[in-house]
Design a protein around this motif. Structure first.
Motif, short mmCIF file in Angstrom:
data_model
loop_
_atom_site.label_atom_id
_atom_site.label_comp_id
_atom_site.label_asym_id
_atom_site.label_seq_id
_atom_site.Cartn_x
_atom_site.Cartn_y
_atom_site.Cartn_z
N ILE A 113 0.85 -1.19 0.00
CA ILE A 113 0.00 0.00 0.00
C ILE A 113 0.88 1.23 0.00
CG2 ILE A 113 -1.93 -1.14 1.18
CD1 ILE A 113 -1.06 0.28 3.75
N HIS A 114 0.28 2.37 -0.20
CA HIS A 114 0.98 3.64 -0.08
C HIS A 114 0.02 4.60 0.61
CE1 HIS A 114 4.03 6.60 -1.05
NE2 HIS A 114 3.04 7.43 -1.28
N SER A 115 0.08 4.60 1.94
CA SER A 115 -0.82 5.43 2.73
C SER A 115 -0.04 6.01 3.90
CB SER A 115 -1.99 4.58 3.24
OG SER A 115 -2.86 5.36 4.04
N LEU B 32 0.58 -7.46 18.47
CA LEU B 32 0.05 -8.73 18.99
C LEU B 32 -1.40 -8.58 19.45
CD1 LEU B 32 3.17 -9.74 21.13
CD2 LEU B 32 2.74 -10.14 18.71
N ASN B 33 -2.14 -9.69 19.34
CA ASN B 33 -3.53 -9.79 19.81
C ASN B 33 -4.48 -8.82 19.12
OD1 ASN B 33 -3.01 -11.88 21.72
ND2 ASN B 33 -2.02 -10.33 22.99
N VAL B 34 -4.28 -8.61 17.83
CA VAL B 34 -5.15 -7.75 17.04
C VAL B 34 -6.29 -8.60 16.49
CG1 VAL B 34 -5.30 -6.28 15.00
CG2 VAL B 34 -3.25 -6.22 16.43
N GLY B 35 -7.51 -8.18 16.74
CA GLY B 35 -8.68 -8.90 16.27
C GLY B 35 -8.85 -8.81 14.77
N GLU B 36 -9.51 -9.81 14.23
CA GLU B 36 -9.71 -9.87 12.78
C GLU B 36 -10.56 -8.70 12.27
OE1 GLU B 36 -10.65 -13.20 9.38
OE2 GLU B 36 -10.50 -13.79 11.48
N SER B 37 -11.49 -8.22 13.08
CA SER B 37 -12.32 -7.09 12.64
C SER B 37 -11.48 -5.82 12.46
CB SER B 37 -13.47 -6.84 13.60
OG SER B 37 -12.98 -6.48 14.88
N LEU B 38 -10.50 -5.60 13.35
CA LEU B 38 -9.61 -4.45 13.18
C LEU B 38 -8.78 -4.60 11.91
CD1 LEU B 38 -8.28 -3.58 16.74
CD2 LEU B 38 -9.63 -2.14 15.24
N TRP B 39 -8.31 -5.82 11.63
CA TRP B 39 -7.56 -6.07 10.39
C TRP B 39 -8.42 -5.73 9.17
CZ3 TRP B 39 -3.88 -6.30 7.15
CH2 TRP B 39 -3.97 -7.04 5.98
N ARG B 40 -9.65 -6.22 9.16
CA ARG B 40 -10.54 -5.94 8.02
C ARG B 40 -10.77 -4.44 7.88
NH1 ARG B 40 -13.37 -10.43 9.88
NH2 ARG B 40 -14.90 -9.08 10.88
N LEU C 39 -8.81 -1.98 8.87
CA LEU C 39 -7.59 -1.35 8.38
C LEU C 39 -7.43 -1.59 6.88
CD1 LEU C 39 -4.81 0.05 8.72
CD2 LEU C 39 -3.88 -2.22 9.29
N LYS C 40 -7.59 -2.83 6.48
CA LYS C 40 -7.41 -3.20 5.08
C LYS C 40 -8.37 -2.43 4.17
CE LYS C 40 -8.66 -7.33 3.91
NZ LYS C 40 -8.80 -8.76 3.60
N ASN C 41 -9.58 -2.18 4.66
CA ASN C 41 -10.61 -1.55 3.83
C ASN C 41 -10.76 -0.05 4.07
OD1 ASN C 41 -11.35 -4.02 2.60
ND2 ASN C 41 -12.50 -4.57 4.42
N ALA C 42 -9.97 0.51 4.97
CA ALA C 42 -10.10 1.94 5.28
C ALA C 42 -9.68 2.80 4.09
CB ALA C 42 -9.23 2.28 6.49
N SER C 43 -10.37 3.91 3.92
CA SER C 43 -10.00 4.82 2.83
C SER C 43 -8.73 5.59 3.18
CB SER C 43 -11.15 5.79 2.54
OG SER C 43 -11.45 6.55 3.70
N ALA C 44 -8.46 5.76 4.47
CA ALA C 44 -7.23 6.41 4.93
C ALA C 44 -6.56 5.45 5.91
CB ALA C 44 -7.54 7.75 5.59
N GLN C 45 -5.83 4.47 5.38
CA GLN C 45 -5.26 3.40 6.19
C GLN C 45 -4.27 3.91 7.24
OE1 GLN C 45 -4.16 1.35 2.64
NE2 GLN C 45 -5.52 -0.36 3.10
N TRP C 46 -3.45 4.89 6.88
CA TRP C 46 -2.49 5.44 7.85
C TRP C 46 -3.22 6.06 9.03
CZ3 TRP C 46 1.89 5.15 10.05
CH2 TRP C 46 2.45 6.22 10.75
N SER C 47 -4.27 6.82 8.78
CA SER C 47 -5.05 7.44 9.85
C SER C 47 -5.72 6.38 10.72
CB SER C 47 -6.11 8.39 9.29
OG SER C 47 -5.50 9.49 8.66
N TYR C 48 -6.27 5.37 10.08
CA TYR C 48 -6.92 4.29 10.85
C TYR C 48 -5.89 3.59 11.73
CZ TYR C 48 -9.81 0.41 12.22
OH TYR C 48 -10.51 -0.49 12.98
N TYR C 49 -4.73 3.30 11.18
CA TYR C 49 -3.67 2.64 11.93
C TYR C 49 -3.26 3.49 13.14
CZ TYR C 49 1.05 1.04 13.07
OH TYR C 49 2.17 0.61 13.74
#
Length: 87
Positions: free
Chosen positions: A6-8, A36-44, A46-56
């Motif tokens: 990605i590039h965010s 560590l211990n990151v839930g799958e919903s947070l992964w989804r 992050l992956k689908n966020a329009s601003a991934q850096w901000s979400y992270y």
């Protein structure tokens, strides 16, 4: 672990291991971190966020235990140098 390029903001790649609940991020400086211990919903999210850096930054960066996997600094070499020479 498969990584998605990605590039965010400062993010260059992200990946997730659902069985171990590990989120791996690669930053623009070449550093790789595992959260560590990151839930799958947070992964989804992050992956689908329009601003991934901000979400992270807002939801993951300071919220989970983190391990530095790599301190690899980028080489600084431009891949086009092989074709055109350094500028």
């Amino acid at each position: 672990m498969d990584m998605i390029r990605i590039h965010s903001g400062k993010l260059r790649a992200i990946g997730y291991d659902a069985s171990k609940r590990i989120l791996r991020v690669e930053l623009e400086d070449g550093c790789t971190l595992e959260h560590l211990n990151v839930g799958e919903s947070l992964w989804r999210n992050l992956k689908n966020a329009s601003a991934q850096w901000s979400y992270y930054r807002d939801n993951i960066e300071d919220e989970f235990t983190v391990h530095r996997v790599s301190n690899k600094a980028p080489s600084g070499k431009n891949p086009l140098d092989d074709l055109f020479g350094p500028t």
